[in-house]
Write a protein that holds these residues in place. Structure first.
Motif, PDB file in Angstrom:
ATOM      1  N   ASP A  22       0.848  -1.182   0.000  1.00 34.28           N
ATOM      2  CA  ASP A  22       0.000   0.000   0.000  1.00 34.28           C
ATOM      3  C   ASP A  22       0.888   1.237   0.000  1.00 34.28           C
ATOM      4  O   ASP A  22       1.722   1.407   0.895  1.00 34.28           O
ATOM      5  CB  ASP A  22      -0.896  -0.029   1.237  1.00 34.28           C
ATOM      6  CG  ASP A  22      -1.917   1.087   1.243  1.00 34.28           C
ATOM      7  OD1 ASP A  22      -1.803   2.013   0.419  1.00 34.28           O
ATOM      8  OD2 ASP A  22      -2.826   1.023   2.083  1.00 34.28           O
ATOM      9  N   PHE A  23       0.699   2.097  -0.978  1.00 30.54           N
ATOM     10  CA  PHE A  23       1.523   3.301  -1.071  1.00 30.54           C
ATOM     11  C   PHE A  23       1.347   4.223   0.130  1.00 30.54           C
ATOM     12  O   PHE A  23       2.188   5.061   0.397  1.00 30.54           O
ATOM     13  CB  PHE A  23       1.231   4.060  -2.369  1.00 30.54           C
ATOM     14  CG  PHE A  23       2.069   3.602  -3.504  1.00 30.54           C
ATOM     15  CD1 PHE A  23       3.335   4.127  -3.720  1.00 30.54           C
ATOM     16  CD2 PHE A  23       1.613   2.622  -4.363  1.00 30.54           C
ATOM     17  CE1 PHE A  23       4.114   3.693  -4.758  1.00 30.54           C
ATOM     18  CE2 PHE A  23       2.401   2.184  -5.398  1.00 30.54           C
ATOM     19  CZ  PHE A  23       3.653   2.713  -5.611  1.00 30.54           C
ATOM     20  N   GLU A  24       0.264   4.054   0.859  1.00 26.18           N
ATOM     21  CA  GLU A  24       0.078   4.842   2.088  1.00 26.18           C
ATOM     22  C   GLU A  24       1.150   4.487   3.119  1.00 26.18           C
ATOM     23  O   GLU A  24       1.409   5.255   4.029  1.00 26.18           O
ATOM     24  CB  GLU A  24      -1.317   4.606   2.663  1.00 26.18           C
ATOM     25  CG  GLU A  24      -2.450   5.049   1.760  1.00 26.18           C
ATOM     26  CD  GLU A  24      -2.403   6.552   1.461  1.00 26.18           C
ATOM     27  OE1 GLU A  24      -2.146   7.343   2.388  1.00 26.18           O
ATOM     28  OE2 GLU A  24      -2.600   6.920   0.285  1.00 26.18           O
ATOM     29  N   ASN A  25       1.766   3.318   2.972  1.00 29.24           N
ATOM     30  CA  ASN A  25       2.805   2.861   3.892  1.00 29.24           C
ATOM     31  C   ASN A  25       4.208   3.302   3.444  1.00 29.24           C
ATOM     32  O   ASN A  25       5.188   2.962   4.062  1.00 29.24           O
ATOM     33  CB  ASN A  25       2.750   1.332   4.026  1.00 29.24           C
ATOM     34  CG  ASN A  25       3.645   0.812   5.131  1.00 29.24           C
ATOM     35  OD1 ASN A  25       3.928   1.502   6.109  1.00 29.24           O
ATOM     36  ND2 ASN A  25       4.119  -0.409   4.974  1.00 29.24           N
ATOM     37  N   LEU A  26       4.297   4.050   2.358  1.00 29.57           N
ATOM     38  CA  LEU A  26       5.590   4.461   1.819  1.00 29.57           C
ATOM     39  C   LEU A  26       5.921   5.888   2.237  1.00 29.57           C
ATOM     40  O   LEU A  26       5.140   6.808   2.002  1.00 29.57           O
ATOM     41  CB  LEU A  26       5.596   4.374   0.292  1.00 29.57           C
ATOM     42  CG  LEU A  26       6.878   4.823  -0.401  1.00 29.57           C
ATOM     43  CD1 LEU A  26       8.029   3.883  -0.073  1.00 29.57           C
ATOM     44  CD2 LEU A  26       6.669   4.907  -1.902  1.00 29.57           C
ATOM     45  N   ILE A 123      11.118   4.434   2.567  1.00 27.24           N
ATOM     46  CA  ILE A 123      11.077   3.486   3.677  1.00 27.24           C
ATOM     47  C   ILE A 123       9.623   3.162   4.005  1.00 27.24           C
ATOM     48  O   ILE A 123       8.720   3.920   3.660  1.00 27.24           O
ATOM     49  CB  ILE A 123      11.808   4.030   4.932  1.00 27.24           C
ATOM     50  CG1 ILE A 123      11.168   5.335   5.405  1.00 27.24           C
ATOM     51  CG2 ILE A 123      13.292   4.212   4.655  1.00 27.24           C
ATOM     52  CD1 ILE A 123      11.689   5.822   6.742  1.00 27.24           C
ATOM     53  N   ALA A 124       9.425   2.040   4.648  1.00 27.28           N
ATOM     54  CA  ALA A 124       8.085   1.662   5.075  1.00 27.28           C
ATOM     55  C   ALA A 124       7.744   2.443   6.342  1.00 27.28           C
ATOM     56  O   ALA A 124       8.501   2.423   7.308  1.00 27.28           O
ATOM     57  CB  ALA A 124       8.012   0.157   5.338  1.00 27.28           C
ATOM     58  N   LYS A 125       6.619   3.135   6.329  1.00 30.42           N
ATOM     59  CA  LYS A 125       6.189   3.870   7.520  1.00 30.42           C
ATOM     60  C   LYS A 125       5.973   2.914   8.691  1.00 30.42           C
ATOM     61  O   LYS A 125       6.271   3.247   9.830  1.00 30.42           O
ATOM     62  CB  LYS A 125       4.899   4.639   7.239  1.00 30.42           C
ATOM     63  CG  LYS A 125       5.068   5.813   6.315  1.00 30.42           C
ATOM     64  CD  LYS A 125       3.721   6.487   6.062  1.00 30.42           C
ATOM     65  CE  LYS A 125       3.845   7.613   5.060  1.00 30.42           C
ATOM     66  NZ  LYS A 125       2.525   8.199   4.748  1.00 30.42           N
ATOM     67  N   SER A 126       5.461   1.723   8.390  1.00 30.42           N
ATOM     68  CA  SER A 126       5.165   0.750   9.450  1.00 30.42           C
ATOM     69  C   SER A 126       6.429   0.126  10.044  1.00 30.42           C
ATOM     70  O   SER A 126       6.389  -0.414  11.134  1.00 30.42           O
ATOM     71  CB  SER A 126       4.255  -0.356   8.912  1.00 30.42           C
ATOM     72  OG  SER A 126       4.911  -1.044   7.862  1.00 30.42           O
ATOM     73  N   ASP A 127       7.539   0.187   9.313  1.00 27.68           N
ATOM     74  CA  ASP A 127       8.818  -0.350   9.786  1.00 27.68           C
ATOM     75  C   ASP A 127       9.937   0.441   9.119  1.00 27.68           C
ATOM     76  O   ASP A 127      10.440   0.045   8.059  1.00 27.68           O
ATOM     77  CB  ASP A 127       8.935  -1.838   9.459  1.00 27.68           C
ATOM     78  CG  ASP A 127      10.214  -2.467   9.999  1.00 27.68           C
ATOM     79  OD1 ASP A 127      11.053  -1.743  10.591  1.00 27.68           O
ATOM     80  OD2 ASP A 127      10.382  -3.687   9.832  1.00 27.68           O
TER      81      ASP A 127
END
Length: 182
Positions: A22-26, A123-127
């Motif tokens: 999901d691009f929201e996580n980028l 980077i991944a927002k979630s990690d």
């Protein structure tokens, strides 16, 4: 927008068939610490690749300029295969060590290749320890989808340590062969 997930060897997503990124996580902003990790990897691997070339050239008894012409853009794995064959042919100690180095190369080269040959999307927002790369590869059987790969910073650091340690050892071998050390 969504991209399909990455190769399982990078451990980004457990279920490769249905996972979507999901691009929201980028987060496209790449922190300086991540940039430095990438830079360290690139510099370490450039030295490693160059030193394997030098080792190959001196082992085959060639001058550097002539050896450079012969080797050209030969990949590092092939150089190690040829070195191992040369050592075995002459009964020299070290053939098993070269074989071991080649196996280690295979373990770390995929991370190096992805970092050096794919777009770093962020980077991944979630990690934030996972860096997202877009290698311009389709997602087989999923029209309209492209692969992305998430590589953990620890994987990059491991690949960097491998290249640095190998470079130190190979540099010593090259120096001895060139008569710069005893």
């Amino acid at each position: 927008r969504r991209w399909s997930a990455c190769s399982p060897c990078f451990g980004a997503v457990p279920d490769m068939e249905s996972a979507l990124f999901d691009f929201e996580n980028l987060d496209p902003n790449i922190p300086e610490t991540v940039r430095n990790t990438i830079c360290d990897l690139v510099i370490a691997w450039a030295s490693f690749d160059s030193l394997v070339s030098q080792w190959t050239i001196v082992s085959f008894g060639m001058r550097m300029d002539a050896g450079a012409i012969l080797i050209g853009t030969m990949d590092t794995g092939t150089k190690l295969v040829r070195l191992e064959a040369l050592y075995r042919h002459h009964g020299l100690n070290g053939a098993e060590g070269i074989k071991s180095l080649r196996k280690q190369l295979i373990e770390h080269a995929e991370v190096r290749n992805r970092v050096c040959h794919a777009h770093c999307a962020g980077i991944a927002k979630s990690d934030p320890e996972r860096v997202i790369f877009a290698p311009v590869k389709d997602s087989r059987g999923q029209p309209g989808k492209m692969q992305v790969e998430a590589i953990h910073l620890d994987q990059m650091k491991d690949a960097t340590r491998f290249a640095e340690l190998a470079s130190t050892n190979i540099s010593n071998l090259v120096d001895v062969a060139l008569g710069l050390r005893k």
